[in-house]
Design an enzyme around this catalytic site. Structure first.
Site, PDB file in Angstrom:
ATOM      1  N   SER A  23       0.874  -1.034   0.018  1.00 34.70           N
ATOM      2  CA  SER A  23      -0.132  -0.024   0.007  1.00 34.70           C
ATOM      3  C   SER A  23       0.880   1.272  -0.021  1.00 34.70           C
ATOM      4  O   SER A  23       0.303   2.421   0.295  1.00 34.70           O
ATOM      5  CB  SER A  23      -0.825   0.081   1.152  1.00 34.70           C
ATOM      6  OG  SER A  23      -0.285  -0.039   2.362  1.00 34.70           O
TER       7      SER A  23
ATOM      8  N   LYS B 215      -7.013   3.559   8.614  1.00 35.47           N
ATOM      9  CA  LYS B 215      -6.125   4.560   7.835  1.00 35.47           C
ATOM     10  C   LYS B 215      -6.877   5.800   7.736  1.00 35.47           C
ATOM     11  O   LYS B 215      -6.216   6.818   8.252  1.00 35.47           O
ATOM     12  CB  LYS B 215      -5.550   3.941   6.283  1.00 35.47           C
ATOM     13  CG  LYS B 215      -4.866   2.969   6.462  1.00 35.47           C
ATOM     14  CD  LYS B 215      -4.542   2.449   4.856  1.00 35.47           C
ATOM     15  CE  LYS B 215      -3.703   1.044   4.963  1.00 35.47           C
ATOM     16  NZ  LYS B 215      -3.189   0.905   3.497  1.00 35.47           N
TER      17      LYS B 215
END
Length: 862
Positions: A749, A792
């Protein structure tokens, strides 16, 4: 001592040597076994009688002493060495043959003799002896008094030696008589001996008294021989007195040992007799039956209770033992096993090891809740109330549980459902299991499988092993007392494997709805139906769960709590509980104090650290109250007095505008989401003298404790940036670093964050300070989707950023989030890397260079 008797030529000579080490006193009678030198006529006569007598009884046996003399060449020296110098002259009074071929002789001893000469070795040996004179003791004070002129005293008043010796003899005789009497009292064996010889021994005669005392002793042969050879009466009495005293001490020791043994045995016998009497009394009164009968009755009573379903439901009398009170809920295999073990128990000895094994096995078989189920409640509103009462947020999990309740209400049962709650520590995975059980009105039992390395913990041990017992699922059924409990398997992502097998493989049967209806435990060895159980598993990481096991479970992910959720949890649950346990009324914690507490001290995804901090504040307040101080409220001004300085001053490594080459990324960890900075810088490469142009950019090994996935992402990002901004980085060596190098970092990511940092370095332009991003980058510039969107975004809100870049394919995950998580965030969805650059460099982005073209060649279709 040798004795000889002649009865005629036909009978031959009979001879014997009495065993050495045995005292034969003159005047006494001794019974001894004798070997016979049998005459030829007697042997012939017995041979004519037939072969009834064994051959060994017809053979001549020589005494040991005669064998020693006859086998020696110098028989004279051997005879003198083997025979003592002083012995006893004895007469054979009676002979009697024994069944074993020996002859029992009664010997009468007359007087002592000394060895004078050895004539022949024999057998029998011929000895020359000299007889001792008759030993007679005359005491001057015994008998009538006669005037004797010889009784005079020596000068100085001393008595004559004869008088002194008489006194010594009399004193020693009295001591011997006293010692013998005490010996008779200590040892009953001497009592018969004393009664037999009391009438035959004149204890007034010191010679006879000494010989009698020595005959009582069990001393060695040398000591007894010394008494036989002694001529002086006083010295002989001293020897006899010493032997009797030793015998008395030995008898005392024997008596002490006998008393100790008797005391111990009598105590055990007394306990045994009392227990037997107690059992007999209880049996007569009907209070208690025999141990085995009582056990059988107990097991029958358990089976009868299972038949009724509840011991209080029926008042019918107990069924007789001959009948089989079976419940239809008990499986046929279990019925057969219980009956077989009951029959075995009745025939086993209760002190045997097999008895205990059988009893333990029956304990488990009859203690399981065969056919017992709790009445489930399928009330959606009540279930929602129970879940909301114990947990804040967790809407995904609550919705899944309400769906389960709704289906159960329509179908009538909840079977074959296996949920796996995956989330960071401290978010309430274990406690939500108890709430589910309460909402469904099921029994709840939890056991942890983290760290298990033995299949026997799940499948049970074989009954042949010492300390064998069933596995944890069967133990859970016994503890829950129900066949349909909610079983919580904690930490399924931390299963181990060792020499005892792989527990994850053993869980496949347990967590498979198609197989757990006939779950076979190694200890019970009968199938158990676990299909009615509701299994809930918990884990921190999904990828560490074995794939076959994960395939059997329905995964429900629990994200960490954000700031607002933690504030509500602290206000509604943590603060009242902590102050109640501290014995205080809740003290007001202002919202500002709670925010500062969460931001500066408890940034993890769960609320365990926050709970500890609230409990610490409660303890501090209690201490101040005890000291007489008044604490009305805790705010951001006095918060440091209770919890100290903040551990996390800020979530941003660069509070203000970052330099070129620095980008804030977003990462997912097992503890929740966090920010992840990427730093890039360059140094010039040494020029190549032979080359006309500067060398292409080179990437040094990235640092920061990276995994292989992130290292590959770094190389892909550099390749894509070189294809677009290669001229700006030519002749430079690029270094990438990820701060907090002690923390391992890996995952797909960080691609767009690394590429953006390289572009910022190439343009020498900083990225906007209120931007964070996450997403993977392909080699052609496509932005790929990622996971952990909620965690996140929570990390981005905690860091105070306003703009977040997400992959366009994650729009669905963003739309499913709660509204409060989206408030204040401007989320930009990127499909290609151009979309990322447009947000990161809104004004300073120059036109990109054309990517290098490749000659299209037809592929080889071979």
């Amino acid at each position: 001592t040798s004795a000889r008797r002649k009865s005629g030529g036909d009978e031959g000579e009979r001879e014997d040597s009495l065993g050495r080490g045995r005292l034969v006193r003159p005047g006494g009678r001794v019974a001894t076994a004798m070997g016979l030198a049998r005459p030829v006529g007697a042997v012939a006569t017995e041979a004519a009688r037939g072969p009834d007598r064994p051959e060994q009884q017809q053979q001549q046996q020589q005494p040991e002493l005669l064998s020693e003399i006859g086998e020696s060449e110098d028989w004279l020296s051997a005879a003198e060495a083997a025979i003592h110098g002083t012995g006893a002259f004895a007469q054979i009074h009676n002979l009697q043959e024994t069944p074993d071929g020996q002859t029992q002789a009664l010997v009468v001893v007359h007087r002592r003799v000394d060895l004078a000469s050895v004539g022949e070795a024999g057998p029998p040996p011929r000895l020359g002896v000299s007889h001792w004179p008759r030993e007679v003791w005359e005491d001057e004070e015994d008998g009538p008094k006669k005037p004797r002129a010889g009784r005079r005293r020596k000068k100085g008043g001393e008595e004559e030696p004869g008088r002194v010796k008489a006194d010594v003899v009399r004193a020693l005789s009295n001591e011997i008589v006293a010692a013998v009497r005490e010996l008779v009292q200590l040892n009953p064996l001497y009592r018969e001996h004393m009664q037999f010889f009391a009438q035959r021994v004149d204890i007034a005669d010191p010679y006879k008294l000494a010989d009698f005392a020595c005959a009582l002793a069990t001393a060695d042969g040398e000591a007894l021989q010394r008494a036989l050879e002694e001529r002086d009466v006083a010295e002989r009495l001293r020897i006899a007195h010493e032997l009797v005293l030793k015998e008395r001490e030995l008898s005392k020791l024997q008596q002490e040992i006998a008393q100790e043994v008797e005391k111990k045995i009598s105590g055990q016998q007394r306990t045994f007799m009392l227990n037997e009497q107690l059992k007999a009394i209880k049996k007569e009164l009907g209070v208690e039956q025999d141990d085995k009968d009582a056990l059988v009755r107990k097991y029958r009573a358990r089976i009868e209770e299972l038949e009724r379903g509840d011991s209080d439901e029926s008042s019918a009398p107990a069924a007789p033992e001959a009948e089989e009170p079976w419940s239809s809920a008990i499986p046929r295999e279990a019925k057969a096993a219980i009956e077989e073990e009951l029959g075995k128990l009745s025939s086993l000895e209760k002190n045997s090891a097999e008895f205990n094994v059988t009893r333990n096995y029956l304990d488990w078989l009859t203690a399981l809740p065969w056919g017992k189920h709790t009445q489930e409640v399928f009330d959606v509103e009540e279930a929602k109330r129970v879940l909301d009462e114990a947990h804040y947020g967790m809407d995904d999990v609550k919705e899944r549980i309400l769906e389960l309740v709704a289906v159960g209400k329509l179908v009538g049962a909840v079977k074959g459902k296996i949920l796996c709650l995956v989330g960071p520590p401290g978010v309430g995975k274990t406690s939500i299991g108890a709430s589910i059980a309460k909402a469904l009105n099921r029994e709840f039992h939890r056991f942890s499988v983290g760290g298990l390395h033995d299949v026997a913990e799940i499948k049970g041990h074989r009954r042949t092993y010492v300390g064998a017992m069933p596995g944890k699922p069967i133990q859970a059924l016994k503890a829950a007392k129900s066949c349909n409990p909610l079983l919580l398997l904690d930490e399924v992502d931390k299963l181990g494997a060792g020499r005892g097998g792989d527990p994850a493989s053993a869980l496949l049967e347990l967590l498979d709805p198609a197989q757990n209806s006939t779950f076979l435990d190694h200890y019970l060895d009968v199938p158990v139906d676990l299909s009615s159980c509701l299994f809930v598993c918990t884990a921190n990481l999904e990828h560490t769960i074995p794939a076959p096991l994960l395939d059997r479970m329905e995964v429900v992910r629990l994200a960490g709590y954000d700031l607002e959720e933690k504030l509500n949890i602290a206000t509604q649950y943590l603060i009242p509980k902590a102050f109640r346990e501290a014995g205080l009324d809740p003290v007001l914690l202002t919202d500002d104090a709670l925010r500062a507490l969460v931001k500066g001290h408890a940034r993890e995804a769960g609320v365990r650290s926050l709970q500890k901090l609230v409990e610490k504040i409660a303890r501090k307040v209690a201490l101040k109250r005890v000291k007489g101080e008044t604490v009305d409220r805790v705010d951001d001004a006095n918060l440091e007095d209770f919890v100290g300085k903040p551990k996390f001053p800020t979530d941003r490594l660069y509070p203000h505008d970052p330099p070129p080459g620095v980008v804030m990324g977003l990462a997912w960890t097992s503890l929740g989401g966090s920010t992840l900075y990427i730093e890039a810088t360059t140094v010039p490469l040494a020029p190549d003298k032979d080359a006309d142009a500067a060398p292409p950019p080179r990437l040094s090994a990235p640092t920061g404790h990276l995994g292989t996935v992130m290292e590959e992402s770094s190389r892909v990002a550099l390749a894509h940036v070189r294809s677009r901004f290669g001229d700006r980085l030519r002749g430079r060596e690029i270094f990438l670093h990820f701060p907090e190098a002690a923390t391992p970092k890996d995952g797909p990511s960080a691609g767009i964050s690394i590429a953006t940092a390289l572009v910022s370095l190439a343009l020498d332009a900083p990225v906007r300070s209120d931007l964070a991003m996450t997403g993977e980058l392909s080699l052609t510039g496509r932005v790929l989707p990622i996971g952990g969107v909620k965690e996140k975004l929570i990390a981005a809100r905690r860091a105070g950023v306003a703009h977040v870049i997400l992959p366009a394919d994650n729009r669905r995950d963003f739309d499913e989030l709660q509204a409060y998580l989206k408030d204040g965030l401007h989320v930009h969805f990127a499909t290609t890397f151009d979309d990322v650059l447009a947000v990161a460099f809104p004004q300073s982005l120059p036109p990109a260079a054309d990517p290098p073209t490749r000659d299209a060649t037809p592929s080889d279709s071979s």
